[in-house]
Each structure stands twice: as structure tokens, then as C-alpha cells.
Design an enzyme around this catalytic site. Structure first.
Site, PDB file in Angstrom:
ATOM      1  N   GLU A   8       0.833  -1.201   0.000  1.00 31.23           N
ATOM      2  CA  GLU A   8       0.000   0.000   0.000  1.00 31.23           C
ATOM      3  C   GLU A   8       0.869   1.253   0.000  1.00 31.23           C
ATOM      4  O   GLU A   8       1.796   1.354   0.824  1.00 31.23           O
ATOM      5  CB  GLU A   8      -0.923  -0.012   1.228  1.00 31.23           C
ATOM      6  CG  GLU A   8      -1.889  -1.189   1.182  1.00 31.23           C
ATOM      7  CD  GLU A   8      -2.788  -1.283   2.394  1.00 31.23           C
ATOM      8  OE1 GLU A   8      -3.742  -2.081   2.363  1.00 31.23           O
ATOM      9  OE2 GLU A   8      -2.535  -0.558   3.390  1.00 31.23           O
ATOM     10  N   HIS A  26      -7.513   1.803   1.929  1.00 27.11           N
ATOM     11  CA  HIS A  26      -7.493   1.299   3.308  1.00 27.11           C
ATOM     12  C   HIS A  26      -8.137   2.328   4.262  1.00 27.11           C
ATOM     13  O   HIS A  26      -7.544   2.763   5.247  1.00 27.11           O
ATOM     14  CB  HIS A  26      -6.067   0.987   3.766  1.00 27.11           C
ATOM     15  CG  HIS A  26      -6.008  -0.121   4.772  1.00 27.11           C
ATOM     16  ND1 HIS A  26      -5.063  -1.106   4.754  1.00 27.11           N
ATOM     17  CD2 HIS A  26      -6.802  -0.398   5.828  1.00 27.11           C
ATOM     18  CE1 HIS A  26      -5.253  -1.947   5.757  1.00 27.11           C
ATOM     19  NE2 HIS A  26      -6.317  -1.526   6.426  1.00 27.11           N
TER      20      HIS A  26
END
Length: 322
Positions: free
Chosen positions: A269, A288
Site C-alpha cells: 500500500e 485502506h
């Protein structure tokens, strides 16, 4: 043991104190020095290694708290996770150095559950595409699917899974759930059908993941798992990227076996512009953001701070993991 008012605390979650400034002022009043992460993102191991020397307490987000980082933590007594999952923390390395690791169980359950429902609804009603087309001067005709009466399979019926189930009741969905243990009173109250994964997958119009990353769950959504899912169904992951074999998911989507997916967590990420999943039109990718609400941020911040301060005072932290 060093007195609390001589301690140095490193705070890395970008949302810490954003909605409640007293989280910062209270912490700063109690300890000697607080260092904040101003990058706006989780820190990698190298960045943590540069910051951890001399730090007594770490309030950590999704940073890479690995063995290399902890090896530089010469004063560290506690890693207070701002969140529930702790797969980003090397627990064995922490235990070896007698460092407490804590988390904030259930603090973000409602926020993640609301995002999960939001994603399910957007998968079956093309709100994002229609909105963008309307902004551009179009007036597209859309096809949608009714959530009412559909079967939703929940992999994990912990705090978040239960909050998702509560919200699905308003849509008169049939709910199947798999977990290792069950809250039997909750299962009965919400008419949830307990099922094995093998039974749940071929029956579910939506499969939603709500389990932590463990040896038994890492990579559980693999090619075999996806092949068992009902043709034309959807996958929703608001848990952890490590649960999913991303290459297998791309293949299942491109083949048409799955109609779509909503992914809030990736292996790496941010995933980057060349990652194949966000580029698929039948995928809704989000950054997220499950816990990114005011209430969740405040609760996680308060719990993480209390865990950190307790450990620094030589007390047993309320939410100790190791």
C-alpha cells in the site's frame, strides 16, 4: 524504570488527534517529548529505524514494525497499535526484547462495517460511474441489482462481522457466516446461518472478509477459494490485503467468474498505478479507509494512548497482545 514525564513517544498514525485535539495535548502534557509522523502515510522499516532510537513508546499505525526496526529501538517498551490488526508488527522480535504490543479491539468496527455496506451497494448500483458521467454532461441509463433478499457470506463473525450483519438485516438479506467460534445469542437473534467455508462460497452473492491475518488465513482467498464462489458473485475485502492472492483474483474477474470486487486493503500500500486490480472496471479500489471516520479515529487514539501510557508506567496494558 524511567518516569513517565521523562519518556519520548513516537506517534505515526496520520489521523491521531485530527478530530480530537485533546489526544495530543493530553499526551504531550504527560510525557517529556512527542514526535509525530508528518508524511501522511505509514512509515517503512528504514524510516522507523531512523526514528526509534531513544523512543520509549510507539503509537503505531500500519508502519512496518519489523525486526530490523525493533533492533534499533534501544529504549522501546511498548508498541501501541492504533487499530486492530497487528500483522505489520514482528511479535516474536518484540517478545524477544520484552516490548509490549497492544491493539484497540472493536474500536473501528462500526466504521469498517459501514464502509463494507457502502462498497456492496456501490458494486451493484454504479453510483460512481453514473455520477462521473452526469458531471461530464451525460445522462447514462444504468442497470442495478437489488440487495434485498440476496445471500451474503461473512468470513469472520467478530466485532466487525457482527456489525455488518446488523446492518444487512435492514435489507432482508440471508446471512451465512463462518468463524472458529460464534456468539450463539447473536447468531440466533439475527437469524444467521452458520456454515463452513465450502458451504458458504457457492451460495453467497457476496463474500465479505472479516478475519485477521494468521497462518491459517494468509492467502486463503486463492484460486481454489475463488473457483468455489458462486458464478457472478462479488468479493469484498475491508480486512487485510494478505488474505487474498491478488493474481488469482485478477484472473477470476477477467474470466467473468466473479462479477466484481471491492478492495480496501492490498498486499502493498499504496498498490501503485500499474497494479492490475485497481485498473479493472469491475473493481472498486479504496485506500485502506475503513477506519477513517471521526468516531473510530477518536476511539482508537484514546485506547492506543491508554495502552501506551499504562506500559510506560509499568502497568499491565488494557489490550495487550504480547
Amino acid at each position: 524504570m524511567k518516569p513517565l514525564n521523562e519518556c519520548h513517544v513516537l506517534v505515526t498514525p496520520p489521523l491521531y488527534g485530527r478530530y480530537d485535539s485533546t489526544l495530543k495535548t493530553e499526551l504531550e502534557a504527560l510525557v517529556n517529548h512527542v514526535t509525530y509522523n508528518h508524511t501522511g502515510r505509514p512509515l517503512n522499516s528504514t524510516e522507523l529505524q531512523d526514528l526509534l532510537p531513544g523512543v520509549d513508546g510507539l503509537i503505531a499505525g500500519l508502519d512496518a514494525v519489523d525486526g530490523a526496526a525493533l533492533a534499533r529501538a534501544d529504549k522501546l517498551r511498548v508498541v501501541a497499535r492504533y487499530g486492530v490488526g497487528y500483522s505489520n508488527i514482528d511479535l516474536a522480535a518484540a517478545q524477544k526484547r520484552s516490548i509490549f504490543v497492544t491493539n484497540t479491539p472493536a474500536a473501528n468496527a462500526k466504521s469498517v462495517a459501514e464502509l463494507t455496506l457502502n462498497l456492496i451497494l456501490n458494486l451493484i448500483r454504479p453510483v460512481i460511474t453514473a455520477s462521473m458521467d452526469t458531471r461530464a454532461g451525460g445522462w447514462m441509463r444504468t442497470d442495478g441489482t437489488l440487495l434485498h433478499g440476496k445471500t451474503v457470506g461473512l468470513i469472520g463473525l467478530g466485532a466487525i462481522g457482527r456489525e455488518v450483519a446488523r446492518r444487512l438485516q435492514g435489507f432482508d438479506c440471508r446471512i451465512l457466516a463462518f468463524d472458529i467460534t460464534y456468539d450463539e445469542a447473536f447468531v440466533e437473534q439475527y437469524s444467521i446461518q452458520k456454515a463452513s467455508v465450502d458451504d458458504l462460497l457457492p451460495q453467497s452473492d457476496f463474500v465479505s472478509l472479516h478475519v485477521p491475518v494468521l497462518d491459517a488465513t494468509r492467502g486463503m482467498v486463492n484460486a481454489a477459494f475463488l473457483a468455489q464462489m458462486k458464478p457472478g458473485s462479488y468479493l469484498v475485502n475491508t480486512a487485510r490485503g494478505e488474505l487474498v492472492d491478488e493474481d488469482a483474483l485478477v484472473k477470476a474477474l477477467k474470466s467473468g467468474h466473479l462479477k466484481g470486487a471491492a478492495i480496501d486493503a492490498f498486499h502493498h500500500e499504496p498498490p501503485g498505478k500499474d497494479h492490475p486490480l485497481p485498473g479493472l472496471p469491475q473493481v472498486i479500489p479504496t485506500p485502506h479507509m475503513g477506519a477513517h471516520t471521526d468516531a473510530a479515529a477518536n476511539t482508537m487514539g484514546r485506547m492506543a494512548m491508554m495502552n501506551c501510557l499504562a506500559a510506560l508506567k509499568g502497568q499491565e496494558p488494557p489490550n495487550r497482545v504480547v
